[in-house]
Structure formats: C-alpha cells, structure tokens
Design a protein around this motif. Sequence first.
Motif, PDB file in Angstrom:
ATOM      1  N   LEU A  53       0.836  -1.207   0.000  1.00  0.00           N
ATOM      2  CA  LEU A  53       0.000   0.000   0.000  1.00  0.00           C
ATOM      3  C   LEU A  53       0.872   1.258   0.000  1.00  0.00           C
ATOM      4  CD1 LEU A  53      -2.733  -1.122   2.564  1.00  0.00           C
ATOM      5  CD2 LEU A  53      -3.128  -0.594   0.159  1.00  0.00           C
ATOM      6  N   GLU A  57       2.677   1.596  -3.505  1.00  0.00           N
ATOM      7  CA  GLU A  57       1.733   1.986  -4.562  1.00  0.00           C
ATOM      8  C   GLU A  57       1.639   3.509  -4.654  1.00  0.00           C
ATOM      9  OE1 GLU A  57      -2.526   2.871  -5.826  1.00  0.00           O
ATOM     10  OE2 GLU A  57      -2.295   2.119  -3.778  1.00  0.00           O
ATOM     11  N   SER A  60     -10.543   2.760  -1.687  1.00  0.00           N
ATOM     12  CA  SER A  60     -10.201   2.676  -3.105  1.00  0.00           C
ATOM     13  C   SER A  60     -11.380   2.161  -3.930  1.00  0.00           C
ATOM     14  CB  SER A  60      -8.961   1.809  -3.310  1.00  0.00           C
ATOM     15  OG  SER A  60      -9.073   0.602  -2.610  1.00  0.00           O
ATOM     16  N   ASP A 114      -8.208  -1.574   6.091  1.00  0.00           N
ATOM     17  CA  ASP A 114      -6.737  -1.637   6.074  1.00  0.00           C
ATOM     18  C   ASP A 114      -6.167  -1.072   7.377  1.00  0.00           C
ATOM     19  OD1 ASP A 114      -6.732  -2.521   3.457  1.00  0.00           O
ATOM     20  OD2 ASP A 114      -6.412  -0.530   2.597  1.00  0.00           O
ATOM     21  N   ASN A 116      -4.475  -2.102  -7.845  1.00  0.00           N
ATOM     22  CA  ASN A 116      -5.106  -2.942  -6.826  1.00  0.00           C
ATOM     23  C   ASN A 116      -4.752  -4.419  -6.985  1.00  0.00           C
ATOM     24  OD1 ASN A 116      -6.717  -1.349  -4.924  1.00  0.00           O
ATOM     25  ND2 ASN A 116      -7.641  -0.567  -6.811  1.00  0.00           N
ATOM     26  N   ILE A 129      -1.210  -4.844  -5.685  1.00  0.00           N
ATOM     27  CA  ILE A 129      -1.160  -4.901  -4.214  1.00  0.00           C
ATOM     28  C   ILE A 129      -1.499  -6.319  -3.742  1.00  0.00           C
ATOM     29  CG2 ILE A 129      -2.326  -4.133  -2.099  1.00  0.00           C
ATOM     30  CD1 ILE A 129      -2.620  -1.370  -3.472  1.00  0.00           C
TER      31      ILE A 129
END
Lengths: 110, 233
Positions: free
Chosen positions: A53, A56, B53, B110, B213, B216
């Motif tokens: 995260l 990114e 997101s 998260d 995404n 990740i």
Amino acid sequence: MTLSSYVLWTLIGCGLITWLSRILPFVLVKHFRLPDWLVNFLSFVPITIMTALFVENLLVPHPGHLPGIDWQNTLASLPAILTAVLTKSLLAIVIVGVAAMAVIRLMGWG
Amino acid sequence: MNGDLTTRSGLHDVLPTLFGYIGVGLAFGIVGQTSHLSILEILLMSLLVYAGSAQFVITSMILAGSPIPAMILSTFLVNARMILMSTTIAQFFRKSSLRQNIAIGTLLTDETFALGMSKLNFTNGQLKPTWFNTANIVAYLVWALSTVIGGLLGNLITNPKAFGFDFALVAMFIGLLYLQIIGDRQKKIGLQLWIVLAVIIMMYGLLIVMSANMAILCATILGCLLGMVVTKK
C-alpha cells in the motif's frame, strides 16, 4: 437529495460483495482450525500489505512500461520515516508527513 | 499505545488513523460531488461499501454508466485483500461469539487491521471485541462524515491537495509498517526488511502488467509465500 435506482442497486451489490469478503473469513476461521503453514503465511500479511500500500503511493503506473516515481509522495515520506524512527508515534508521523507535503506543494518541489 | 483493551484505549489508539480517514474522506466526497453523485448517494456509498479505493473505482464506473455486475466484480477484486486481512484477524477472535466476529469483520479496514496487528505486540497476542469495535465504529463514523463534508465542500474547494491532507494516508501506512516491523518479536528485523524489499521490487514489476489494486494483492500473496518458504522449518 436524489438517489437513482441504478446507483442504489450498484451500492447494494457492491456493499454486499464487500461485506462477504470481510465476514466470511471470520465465520470460516471460527469453525475450522487453520493449518500451521497457513498461519505462518498469514503472519506475513501485515508487513507485506502495508509495504504494498505504501509503495503503490510512491509509483506512477504506466501500463506496459516501467512505473514512474511520485516525487512529492517520495519526498514527503522521508521526514515521515525519520519521525517514525525518532518518536514511534503514529500521530507524530501523520502530522509531520502532512506538514511536509504542504511545504513541498507550497514550494513547488517534486 | 499500551496493553489496555478497553473502550477508552480503543478511542485513544484509533485517533492517529482518523487523519487518514478525514483526508481521504474529504477527497472522496469532493470527487463524488464532481462526478454528479448526490450527498445522499455519497453517504450511502460510505455506509454500505465503506472501502476507500473501491469507492473511487465505483464512482468512476457509475460516471461511465457501467453495467452493475461489472462494478460488483471490480469491487470484489479491489477488496480481495480484505479476505487475507479478515482471515489473519479472525484467528484472534475464535473464542468470541459468532455475532462479535461478524461485527468486527463488518467494519474491518486496512487501517484498523494494521492497528490491531500493532496492538498485538503490546498485549501478548491478545485482542478484545470491545477494543476492536470501538476503533472500528469511530473510524466508520468519521469516514462517513468526512465524505459528506467533502461532498458539501465540493463546490468551494478546487484544490483539495494544497494542504497535504491526502498524504495522511501514506504517512499512516509508513507509521503502521514501521511499528509492525519493530514490534513483532516473533520475526527477526533482518528477515522482515528482506521481505519488505522483495515486496517493493515486486510492486515495481507487477505495476507494468496489472492495475494497482491487483498488484497490491499479488505482491502481498507473493511476499507471504516468500516469508513462508524462507521460515519453513
């Protein structure tokens, strides 16, 4: 205050799939014991997911080519990392990071 | 952060992460407003979907008039990492009731996931529903409120980035990652740093061939596999 039925059904569908992703593991883990290898695998989730995260936000994707660097985020990360090492305080890290970013944007760096 | 698992301690521990929710929440509200969503639609999305997101992705797909099944699939892919986080956290609540488990899972993000994992290092590997629910609920309400305020401000603020609030989220990931690395006494710091480096390199490579995404998710899974293999007894 408008709410179209298209948006409403989208939100219900997307909300439901997100909720299932969140709760089904809890229901399954409660009823079944996880094998040791899976527990070991999952023990790496915190550092790997936080790293992914974080990174990114430092990269600018160019599909099909090497990613570029988000210099503003990268520059602002340096004082935030230094604050982490010095204070170990999440609040201090966030405040220093935001202040650093405001300065970087004000000065037009990156 | 200390070893207490009370409501009060939950409030105290979640406080620093709220800056991240406020920063991104305001940004989402502004984007939602400029994408022609009403305040009610912004609020409902924050309450029903509650995933940063994914909400940005859904908003852009609504704007493009995408079919609903395509949006549901995209949401699932963007949020697939939640399955990993929920599975990880759930191990610490096997003794709690099913209702408590579902309550905690329903509002897991998260940030509260990472908060919970950091907390474990202060409590000898214990977590309690009281503490977790407090952090989850405060985060949920602050998120919903921030997105609504962002939506209301949408007309007034043309450049929400000027104050650097969007960086709160990144700073939080830095802090949570650092606290996790130094707090985890089960794993040597050297090993963790090698895994971190491997994930950084994987992200760089994966971003060439897939969306952020998906990168990740894949980098997380590959990083965990690597960790599992190198620590295999």
